[in-house]
Design an enzyme around this catalytic site. Structure first.
Site, PDB file in Angstrom:
ATOM      1  N   HIS A   1       5.476 -48.849 -33.131  1.00  0.00           N
ATOM      2  CA  HIS A   1       5.502 -50.295 -32.873  1.00  0.00           C
ATOM      3  C   HIS A   1       6.759 -50.794 -32.157  1.00  0.00           C
ATOM      4  CE1 HIS A   1       1.960 -50.273 -35.297  1.00  0.00           C
ATOM      5  NE2 HIS A   1       1.892 -51.581 -35.419  1.00  0.00           N
TER       6      HIS A   1
ATOM      7  N   GLU B   1      -8.330 -76.412 -25.897  1.00  0.00           N
ATOM      8  CA  GLU B   1      -8.547 -75.977 -24.509  1.00  0.00           C
ATOM      9  C   GLU B   1      -9.731 -75.027 -24.512  1.00  0.00           C
ATOM     10  OE1 GLU B   1      -5.403 -73.481 -22.881  1.00  0.00           O
ATOM     11  OE2 GLU B   1      -5.108 -72.470 -24.794  1.00  0.00           O
TER      12      GLU B   1
ATOM     13  N   ARG C   1       6.016 -69.593 -14.744  1.00  0.00           N
ATOM     14  CA  ARG C   1       5.279 -69.351 -15.989  1.00  0.00           C
ATOM     15  C   ARG C   1       5.252 -67.862 -16.321  1.00  0.00           C
ATOM     16  NH1 ARG C   1      -0.885 -71.315 -16.396  1.00  0.00           N
ATOM     17  NH2 ARG C   1      -1.190 -69.530 -15.032  1.00  0.00           N
TER      18      ARG C   1
ATOM     19  N   TYR D   1       0.224 -61.505 -18.124  1.00  0.00           N
ATOM     20  CA  TYR D   1      -0.432 -61.504 -16.815  1.00  0.00           C
ATOM     21  C   TYR D   1      -0.375 -62.891 -16.186  1.00  0.00           C
ATOM     22  CZ  TYR D   1      -4.579 -63.919 -18.665  1.00  0.00           C
ATOM     23  OH  TYR D   1      -5.427 -64.850 -19.213  1.00  0.00           O
TER      24      TYR D   1
ATOM     25  N   LYS E   1       1.093 -66.171 -21.636  1.00  0.00           N
ATOM     26  CA  LYS E   1      -0.124 -65.652 -21.007  1.00  0.00           C
ATOM     27  C   LYS E   1      -0.216 -64.151 -21.307  1.00  0.00           C
ATOM     28  CE  LYS E   1      -2.699 -66.711 -16.766  1.00  0.00           C
ATOM     29  NZ  LYS E   1      -3.967 -67.076 -17.385  1.00  0.00           N
TER      30      LYS E   1
ATOM     31  N   LEU F   1      -2.274 -73.017 -23.232  1.00  0.00           N
ATOM     32  CA  LEU F   1      -1.580 -72.484 -22.061  1.00  0.00           C
ATOM     33  C   LEU F   1      -1.182 -73.659 -21.159  1.00  0.00           C
ATOM     34  CD1 LEU F   1      -0.932 -69.685 -20.671  1.00  0.00           C
ATOM     35  CD2 LEU F   1      -2.744 -70.337 -19.090  1.00  0.00           C
TER      36      LEU F   1
HETATM   37  C1  LIG Z   1      -6.465 -70.272 -22.241  1.00  0.00           C
HETATM   38  C2  LIG Z   1      -6.289 -70.819 -20.862  1.00  0.00           C
HETATM   39  N1  LIG Z   1      -6.050 -72.137 -20.708  1.00  0.00           N
HETATM   40  C3  LIG Z   1      -5.909 -72.684 -19.485  1.00  0.00           C
HETATM   41  C4  LIG Z   1      -6.012 -71.910 -18.329  1.00  0.00           C
HETATM   42  C5  LIG Z   1      -5.865 -72.563 -16.979  1.00  0.00           C
HETATM   43  O1  LIG Z   1      -4.601 -72.252 -16.405  1.00  0.00           O
HETATM   44  P1  LIG Z   1      -4.365 -72.315 -14.867  1.00  0.00           P
HETATM   45  O2  LIG Z   1      -4.697 -73.682 -14.416  1.00  0.00           O
HETATM   46  O3  LIG Z   1      -2.921 -72.007 -14.687  1.00  0.00           O
HETATM   47  O4  LIG Z   1      -5.254 -71.281 -14.234  1.00  0.00           O
HETATM   48  C6  LIG Z   1      -6.235 -70.540 -18.447  1.00  0.00           C
HETATM   49  C7  LIG Z   1      -6.307 -69.703 -17.264  1.00  0.00           C
HETATM   50  O5  LIG Z   1      -6.386 -68.502 -17.310  1.00  0.00           O
HETATM   51  C8  LIG Z   1      -6.377 -69.978 -19.742  1.00  0.00           C
HETATM   52  O6  LIG Z   1      -6.605 -68.661 -19.922  1.00  0.00           O
END
Ligand SMILES: Cc1ncc(COP(=O)(O)O)c(C=O)c1O
Length: 284
Positions: free
Chosen positions: A102, A179, A50, A31, A147, A203
């Site tokens: 699977h 994070e 991305r 997503y 993602k 991410l």
């Molecule tokens: C685990 C994680 N880290 C960082 C982010 C921040 O990413 P972005 O700045 O692209 O929204 C998100 C956003 O959904 C996230 O789920």
């Protein structure tokens, strides 16, 4: 509310999704969340890149990514939003196949594509006062750079945060603060900013990239290095970042109040510079 589903714009309650969709059965999908400022998609090219990387990483072959932008704008138009700050949720799963097995289904199974839109309310309270975060063991997989819709560890961590009266859970892996459950995490020590380096364990946030650019522009040094949990007390400020979160000061971690419990000076400078960057409309 009108949503986009597999080539159609339709009322949300008219959408029919098969229980044999692999997104439902296996969380077999990816997503993106993209937002607008002034009615324009912010950093669309970066989000698309991305998204394509996530699709490639899990081998979903979706040939129509070039149509996404126009479908998002069409959705914006059809929902007749008066608020110019909208976030779009875009999800693509590997599609529907029966019986449940699977391995990937045959190549003629089409991915399921869903886009919805919702308004973003400004959270002035969090920006002026800061938020509380908790520390949580990072139980996610080792491909956090994808993602993926498989978000259960992040959901559980964030739920734990909410139960503790906090807004975000900061994930710790091998003693390092990686994070947030849905944001990137930043600390400030002796006037320098720290954030975990890009790797398969975080991410690659689009807001993270914007903040790195801003720090370089306003002359703040950045160490792309994860903060050790034993070093937290040596930090002066913390904040989180994300597409809808923007820049939010963290003024409490667990029971520990950070500094004097108000948003830090450098965090505020970065936040102001972020707003100026958005207002400059140079990203159009
Ligand atoms: C685990 C994680 N880290 C960082 C982010 C921040 O990413 P972005 O700045 O692209 O929204 C998100 C956003 O959904 C996230 O789920």
């Amino acid at each position: 509310m009108i949503v986009y589903f597999n080539g159609q714009f339709q009322e949300l309650n008219e959408v029919k999704i098969s229980p044999f969709d692999r997104g439902f059965l296996y969380a077999d999908g990816v997503y993106e969340v993209i937002r607008t400022y002034y009615g324009k998609l912010f950093k669309y090219a970066d989000h698309l890149e991305r998204f394509k990387a996530s699709l490639d990483a899990i081998k979903i072959n979706y040939a129509e990514t070039d149509l996404l932008e126009q479908n998002i704008y069409k959705l914006f138009e059809l929902n007749k939003y008066t608020n110019p700050n909208i976030s779009f949720y875009i999800q693509i799963t590997r599609g529907v196949s029966f019986p449940r097995k699977h391995p990937f289904p045959s190549a003629d199974v089409k991915p399921t594509v869903f886009i919805s839109a919702s308004t973003i309310e400004n959270d002035e309270h969090a920006i002026n006062k800061g938020i509380k975060a908790i520390l949580e063991e990072d139980t996610r997989w080792t491909r956090c750079n994808i993602k993926s819709v498989s978000l259960l560890p992040a959901v559980l961590a964030n739920q734990h945060a909410v139960e503790e009266g906090a807004e975000e859970a900061i994930m710790i892996r091998d003693g390092l603060l990686m994070e947030g459950s849905h944001t990137n995490f930043w600390g400030i020590k002796n006037g320098e900013v720290w954030t975990a380096p890009l790797s398969n364990l975080i991410l690659p946030g689009i807001t993270r990239t914007v903040i790195l650019e801003i720090c370089s522009y306003i002359g703040i040094r950045v160490n792309e290095q994860a903060i050790d949990k034993n070093d937290i007390n040596n930090f002066d400020e913390f904040f989180i970042s994300g597409t809808t979160t923007e820049v939010k000061p963290v003024t409490q971690i667990g029971a520990d109040v950070i500094g004097s419990g108000v948003p830090g000076e450098i965090t505020c400078r970065i936040y102001d510079a972020y707003l100026k960057y958005v207002e400059s409309r140079n990203w159009f």
